[in-house]
Design a protein around this motif. Sequence first.
Motif, PDB file in Angstrom:
ATOM      1  N   ILE A   1       0.804  -1.215   0.000  1.00 38.05           N
ATOM      2  CA  ILE A   1       0.000   0.000   0.000  1.00 38.05           C
ATOM      3  C   ILE A   1       0.841   1.271   0.000  1.00 38.05           C
ATOM      4  CG2 ILE A   1      -0.273   0.021   2.524  1.00 38.05           C
ATOM      5  CD1 ILE A   1      -2.863   1.099  -0.147  1.00 38.05           C
ATOM      6  N   ALA A   2       1.989   1.272   0.657  1.00 37.44           N
ATOM      7  CA  ALA A   2       2.812   2.490   0.675  1.00 37.44           C
ATOM      8  C   ALA A   2       3.276   2.851  -0.735  1.00 37.44           C
ATOM      9  CB  ALA A   2       4.007   2.306   1.604  1.00 37.44           C
ATOM     10  N   ASP A   3       3.663   1.840  -1.522  1.00 38.32           N
ATOM     11  CA  ASP A   3       4.081   2.095  -2.900  1.00 38.32           C
ATOM     12  C   ASP A   3       2.908   2.557  -3.755  1.00 38.32           C
ATOM     13  OD1 ASP A   3       6.728   1.481  -2.445  1.00 38.32           O
ATOM     14  OD2 ASP A   3       6.492  -0.632  -2.990  1.00 38.32           O
ATOM     15  N   TRP A   4       1.743   1.932  -3.585  1.00 34.58           N
ATOM     16  CA  TRP A   4       0.563   2.356  -4.355  1.00 34.58           C
ATOM     17  C   TRP A   4       0.229   3.806  -4.033  1.00 34.58           C
ATOM     18  CZ3 TRP A   4      -2.737  -2.555  -2.872  1.00 34.58           C
ATOM     19  CH2 TRP A   4      -2.239  -3.653  -3.581  1.00 34.58           C
ATOM     20  N   TYR A   5       0.276   4.149  -2.752  1.00 34.86           N
ATOM     21  CA  TYR A   5      -0.034   5.520  -2.338  1.00 34.86           C
ATOM     22  C   TYR A   5       0.990   6.482  -2.922  1.00 34.86           C
ATOM     23  CZ  TYR A   5      -1.378   9.381   0.749  1.00 34.86           C
ATOM     24  OH  TYR A   5      -1.799  10.591   1.234  1.00 34.86           O
ATOM     25  N   ASP A   6       2.264   6.122  -2.827  1.00 40.17           N
ATOM     26  CA  ASP A   6       3.332   6.978  -3.329  1.00 40.17           C
ATOM     27  C   ASP A   6       3.200   7.196  -4.843  1.00 40.17           C
ATOM     28  OD1 ASP A   6       5.719   8.485  -2.999  1.00 40.17           O
ATOM     29  OD2 ASP A   6       6.899   6.800  -3.724  1.00 40.17           O
TER      30      ASP A   6
ATOM     31  N   ALA B   1      -6.865  -1.685  -9.076  1.00 36.31           N
ATOM     32  CA  ALA B   1      -8.236  -1.798  -8.570  1.00 36.31           C
ATOM     33  C   ALA B   1      -8.994  -2.973  -9.196  1.00 36.31           C
ATOM     34  CB  ALA B   1      -8.990  -0.498  -8.812  1.00 36.31           C
ATOM     35  N   ARG B   2      -8.819  -3.199 -10.485  1.00 32.24           N
ATOM     36  CA  ARG B   2      -9.572  -4.283 -11.124  1.00 32.24           C
ATOM     37  C   ARG B   2      -9.160  -5.647 -10.566  1.00 32.24           C
ATOM     38  NH1 ARG B   2      -9.041  -0.776 -15.728  1.00 32.24           N
ATOM     39  NH2 ARG B   2     -11.098  -0.110 -16.496  1.00 32.24           N
TER      40      ARG B   2
ATOM     41  N   MET C   1      -3.673  14.728  -2.862  1.00 33.54           N
ATOM     42  CA  MET C   1      -2.836  14.530  -1.686  1.00 33.54           C
ATOM     43  C   MET C   1      -3.484  13.561  -0.701  1.00 33.54           C
ATOM     44  SD  MET C   1      -0.176  16.242  -2.359  1.00 33.54           S
ATOM     45  CE  MET C   1       0.692  16.262  -0.794  1.00 33.54           C
ATOM     46  N   SER C   2      -4.698  13.137  -0.984  1.00 37.88           N
ATOM     47  CA  SER C   2      -5.461  12.239  -0.120  1.00 37.88           C
ATOM     48  C   SER C   2      -6.099  11.171  -1.003  1.00 37.88           C
ATOM     49  CB  SER C   2      -6.536  13.048   0.617  1.00 37.88           C
ATOM     50  OG  SER C   2      -7.338  12.229   1.425  1.00 37.88           O
ATOM     51  N   LEU C   3      -6.332   9.983  -0.418  1.00 39.03           N
ATOM     52  CA  LEU C   3      -6.905   8.867  -1.182  1.00 39.03           C
ATOM     53  C   LEU C   3      -6.133   8.639  -2.489  1.00 39.03           C
ATOM     54  CD1 LEU C   3     -10.770   9.333  -0.739  1.00 39.03           C
ATOM     55  CD2 LEU C   3      -9.273   7.718   0.426  1.00 39.03           C
TER      56      LEU C   3
END
Length: 393
Positions: free
Chosen positions: A43-48, A54-55, A212-214
């Motif tokens: 998740i940290a990499d996806w967020y970054d 998603a699919r 910057m969010s989600l």
Amino acid sequence: MATATMQQTPLALFGADSLLNDEERAIRDTVRRYVESTIKPEIADWYDEGQIPARALAKELGSLGVLGMHLEGYGCAGTSATAYGLACMELEAGDSGLRSLVSVQGSLAMFAIWKHGSEDQREHWLPKMAAGEAIGCFGLTEPDFGSNPAGMRTRARRDGSDWVLSGTKMWITNGSIAAVAVVWAHTDEGIRGFVVPTDTAGFSAPVIKKKMSLRASVTSELVLDNVRLPGSSVLPGARGLSGPLSCLSEARFGIVFGALGAARDCLDTTISYAREREIFDRPLAGFQITQEKLADMTLELGKGMLLAMHLGRLKDSGDLRPEQVSLGKLNNVREAIRIARECRTILGAAGITLEYPIMRHANNLESVLTYEGTSEVHQLVIGQALTGHAAFR
């Protein structure tokens, strides 16, 4: 010198597990294991990177049985509302974007079709959506109309036996990856809902970037440029604003639990950090101010959990009212973001990095604080329930 004693988790202090039955614990634990093994390592990499697979995740979540899990029939698991809330808590302990994917799919798009749709619409869409083979989105908010959805400018006009939709929706989770959109529009008959396959001519869904969010969530604009739909596309059971508001109440219920997951993850991380981090030759956890912060945050997390469980039992018995959902959403999101911010102070500079989940959760909760009804809107809902006077205008 003070010595360490046996450690308890915040919710264990409240005996929270005693409030759950065996099935609820099993569902919670299954979702928790999935989040721990599949989401948290990535998740940290996806967020970054500002993107999420998603699919692929939708199909995994469909196999897990959480998409529309509280709905009956059509491939849905038919669990209790409380079990659904607990699943939302575990998903949001991973990331608010993950819970948003599930919430929009099950409590907005699927629920709208399940509650207000025709039998043909249900049979066509719900099994595929429950399996994660088709992703849905929910088009209500517009660029100029968020808290006041009645002012929407999107319109649908009759043209023979067809409907023609024109307008723009904004801040739509799942929009760019959706196979189907539930879109709300003004008509000569009042506000109506429409089931819109996203491959229909005139429909487009540009991705909203630079968030910057989600960041680990797909957020889009919906553009409807004379989208022509057959008469069978309208949701027959929804007339007026009560249709979309009933769906929002479903989604808000999941947030009551979900926000606590983000707060719990922050607090668990912070307690572990404070026990290991040494300052002035002793653990940070051994200082009185640190313990004061941890104790106060634990109180708010535990009280939020008790409130969520009470609302879950009310919903399962059919007695939950929309203003009670507002109580839960207002309190639990407001306290969750306060917990995230306070946890950041204990981690210091480490708290702003993606090595730890604190700032990611805090940033995400900024969105959760305002979507599905801002804090101010929920305060006015509660105020109206208390006084009998609507103060929205």
